[in-house]
Design a protein around this motif. Structure first.
Motif, PDB file in Angstrom:
ATOM      1  N   VAL A 149     -21.158 117.078 119.859  1.00 41.73           N
ATOM      2  CA  VAL A 149     -21.655 116.830 118.505  1.00 41.73           C
ATOM      3  C   VAL A 149     -23.041 116.191 118.572  1.00 41.73           C
ATOM      4  N   ARG A 150     -23.205 115.199 119.439  1.00 42.62           N
ATOM      5  CA  ARG A 150     -24.500 114.537 119.607  1.00 42.62           C
ATOM      6  C   ARG A 150     -25.575 115.555 120.012  1.00 42.62           C
ATOM      7  N   GLU A 151     -25.254 116.426 120.964  1.00 42.13           N
ATOM      8  CA  GLU A 151     -26.210 117.430 121.420  1.00 42.13           C
ATOM      9  C   GLU A 151     -26.586 118.393 120.300  1.00 42.13           C
ATOM     10  N   ARG A 152     -25.608 118.789 119.494  1.00 36.60           N
ATOM     11  CA  ARG A 152     -25.894 119.718 118.386  1.00 36.60           C
ATOM     12  C   ARG A 152     -26.810 119.060 117.360  1.00 36.60           C
ATOM     13  N   ILE A 153     -26.549 117.800 117.051  1.00 35.83           N
ATOM     14  CA  ILE A 153     -27.387 117.075 116.091  1.00 35.83           C
ATOM     15  C   ILE A 153     -28.808 116.959 116.632  1.00 35.83           C
ATOM     16  N   LEU A 154     -28.945 116.537 117.869  1.00 31.51           N
ATOM     17  CA  LEU A 154     -30.264 116.327 118.463  1.00 31.51           C
ATOM     18  C   LEU A 154     -31.023 117.633 118.696  1.00 31.51           C
ATOM     19  N   ALA A 155     -30.307 118.741 118.844  1.00 31.40           N
ATOM     20  CA  ALA A 155     -30.956 120.028 119.095  1.00 31.40           C
ATOM     21  C   ALA A 155     -31.482 120.683 117.822  1.00 31.40           C
ATOM     22  N   SER A 156     -30.971 120.274 116.677  1.00 35.67           N
ATOM     23  CA  SER A 156     -31.386 120.914 115.433  1.00 35.67           C
ATOM     24  C   SER A 156     -32.819 120.538 115.065  1.00 35.67           C
ATOM     25  N   THR A 157     -33.562 121.530 114.609  1.00 35.81           N
ATOM     26  CA  THR A 157     -34.919 121.292 114.117  1.00 35.81           C
ATOM     27  C   THR A 157     -35.044 121.687 112.651  1.00 35.81           C
ATOM     28  N   ASP A 158     -33.924 122.056 112.034  1.00 34.24           N
ATOM     29  CA  ASP A 158     -33.898 122.470 110.633  1.00 34.24           C
ATOM     30  C   ASP A 158     -33.682 121.236 109.761  1.00 34.24           C
ATOM     31  N   VAL A 159     -34.727 120.804 109.077  1.00 33.01           N
ATOM     32  CA  VAL A 159     -34.673 119.570 108.291  1.00 33.01           C
ATOM     33  C   VAL A 159     -33.665 119.693 107.146  1.00 33.01           C
ATOM     34  N   ASP A 160     -33.544 120.868 106.556  1.00 25.15           N
ATOM     35  CA  ASP A 160     -32.559 121.059 105.477  1.00 25.15           C
ATOM     36  C   ASP A 160     -31.135 120.886 106.004  1.00 25.15           C
TER      37      ASP A 160
ATOM     38  N   THR B   1     -14.748 111.521 108.142  1.00 23.51           N
ATOM     39  CA  THR B   1     -14.002 110.586 108.976  1.00 23.51           C
ATOM     40  C   THR B   1     -13.977 111.047 110.426  1.00 23.51           C
ATOM     41  N   ASP B   2     -14.462 112.277 110.659  1.00 23.42           N
ATOM     42  CA  ASP B   2     -14.565 112.839 111.998  1.00 23.42           C
ATOM     43  C   ASP B   2     -15.940 113.471 112.124  1.00 23.42           C
ATOM     44  N   ALA B   3     -16.671 113.154 113.201  1.00 23.37           N
ATOM     45  CA  ALA B   3     -18.033 113.628 113.364  1.00 23.37           C
ATOM     46  C   ALA B   3     -18.127 115.148 113.381  1.00 23.37           C
ATOM     47  N   GLY B   4     -17.095 115.822 113.846  1.00 21.67           N
ATOM     48  CA  GLY B   4     -17.085 117.278 113.883  1.00 21.67           C
ATOM     49  C   GLY B   4     -17.123 117.904 112.499  1.00 21.67           C
ATOM     50  N   ASP B   5     -16.729 117.140 111.490  1.00 20.16           N
ATOM     51  CA  ASP B   5     -16.723 117.649 110.117  1.00 20.16           C
ATOM     52  C   ASP B   5     -18.129 117.740 109.525  1.00 20.16           C
ATOM     53  N   LEU B   6     -19.116 117.175 110.193  1.00 17.09           N
ATOM     54  CA  LEU B   6     -20.494 117.290 109.714  1.00 17.09           C
ATOM     55  C   LEU B   6     -20.910 118.738 109.543  1.00 17.09           C
ATOM     56  N   PHE B   7     -20.390 119.596 110.379  1.00 14.67           N
ATOM     57  CA  PHE B   7     -20.864 120.965 110.462  1.00 14.67           C
ATOM     58  C   PHE B   7     -20.126 121.914 109.516  1.00 14.67           C
ATOM     59  N   GLY B   8     -19.392 121.376 108.566  1.00 16.46           N
ATOM     60  CA  GLY B   8     -18.805 122.217 107.547  1.00 16.46           C
ATOM     61  C   GLY B   8     -17.296 122.226 107.503  1.00 16.46           C
ATOM     62  N   GLY B   9     -16.653 121.394 108.291  1.00 15.40           N
ATOM     63  CA  GLY B   9     -15.190 121.348 108.333  1.00 15.40           C
ATOM     64  C   GLY B   9     -14.518 121.500 106.980  1.00 15.40           C
ATOM     65  N   GLY B  10     -14.501 120.459 106.190  1.00 14.66           N
ATOM     66  CA  GLY B  10     -13.819 120.519 104.903  1.00 14.66           C
ATOM     67  C   GLY B  10     -14.782 120.629 103.736  1.00 14.66           C
ATOM     68  N   PHE B  11     -16.010 121.029 104.004  1.00 15.55           N
ATOM     69  CA  PHE B  11     -17.013 121.057 102.928  1.00 15.55           C
ATOM     70  C   PHE B  11     -17.321 122.471 102.515  1.00 15.55           C
TER      71      PHE B  11
ATOM     72  N   TRP C  12     -26.300 117.329 106.860  1.00 10.38           N
ATOM     73  CA  TRP C  12     -25.455 116.575 107.784  1.00 10.38           C
ATOM     74  C   TRP C  12     -25.538 115.078 107.507  1.00 10.38           C
ATOM     75  N   LEU C  13     -26.709 114.597 107.143  1.00 10.06           N
ATOM     76  CA  LEU C  13     -26.846 113.175 106.829  1.00 10.06           C
ATOM     77  C   LEU C  13     -26.021 112.818 105.591  1.00 10.06           C
ATOM     78  N   ASP C  14     -26.065 113.667 104.585  1.00 12.88           N
ATOM     79  CA  ASP C  14     -25.228 113.443 103.398  1.00 12.88           C
ATOM     80  C   ASP C  14     -23.762 113.395 103.781  1.00 12.88           C
ATOM     81  N   ARG C  15     -23.354 114.323 104.618  1.00 10.24           N
ATOM     82  CA  ARG C  15     -21.954 114.378 105.046  1.00 10.24           C
ATOM     83  C   ARG C  15     -21.581 113.193 105.932  1.00 10.24           C
ATOM     84  N   ALA C  16     -22.535 112.664 106.685  1.00  8.99           N
ATOM     85  CA  ALA C  16     -22.260 111.538 107.587  1.00  8.99           C
ATOM     86  C   ALA C  16     -21.752 110.326 106.817  1.00  8.99           C
ATOM     87  N   ASN C  17     -22.059 110.247 105.541  1.00  5.82           N
ATOM     88  CA  ASN C  17     -21.581 109.137 104.708  1.00  5.82           C
ATOM     89  C   ASN C  17     -20.188 109.379 104.158  1.00  5.82           C
ATOM     90  N   GLN C  18     -19.626 110.562 104.389  1.00  7.66           N
ATOM     91  CA  GLN C  18     -18.333 110.912 103.811  1.00  7.66           C
ATOM     92  C   GLN C  18     -17.255 111.251 104.832  1.00  7.66           C
TER      93      GLN C  18
END
Length: 90
Positions: A56-67, A80-90, A72-78
């Motif tokens: 997860v850390r590598e995927r976050i750091l590898a991204s260059t797409d600001v949008d 409960t699992d870091a893997g959900d940043l990438f669209g899990g329940g959203f 992901w930053l919006d989701r980071a506040n919601q």
């Protein structure tokens, strides 16, 4: 004696070089902004005491797409699992 014109001194060559410099500056700004967003995501997860796997850390750091990073930053506040940043329940 004939004057020698060197291509790198030609106005067209100077224009091309300046365009290349401007593109490089823009890319640098975008990379810097992306790095800042990635750091904010990781810090948010850390402060919320959410474990972040290496993948997860590598995927976050590898991204260059600001949008994408903004989402992901919006989701980071919601999440409960870091893997959900990438669209899990959203």
């Amino acid at each position: 004696m004939a004057e020698i014109q060197y291509f790198w001194r030609h106005p067209l060559a100077e224009q091309v070089r300046e365009e290349g410099r401007e593109e490089g500056r823009e890319e640098g700004r975008e990379e810097g902004m992306a790095a800042g967003w990635a750091a904010a995501i990781l810090r948010t997860l850390q402060r919320r005491q959410i474990a972040v796997s290496d993948s997860v850390r590598e995927r976050i750091l590898a991204s260059t797409d600001v949008d994408e990073l903004g989402t992901w930053l919006d989701r980071a506040n919601q999440v409960t699992d870091a893997g959900d940043l990438f669209g899990g329940g959203f």
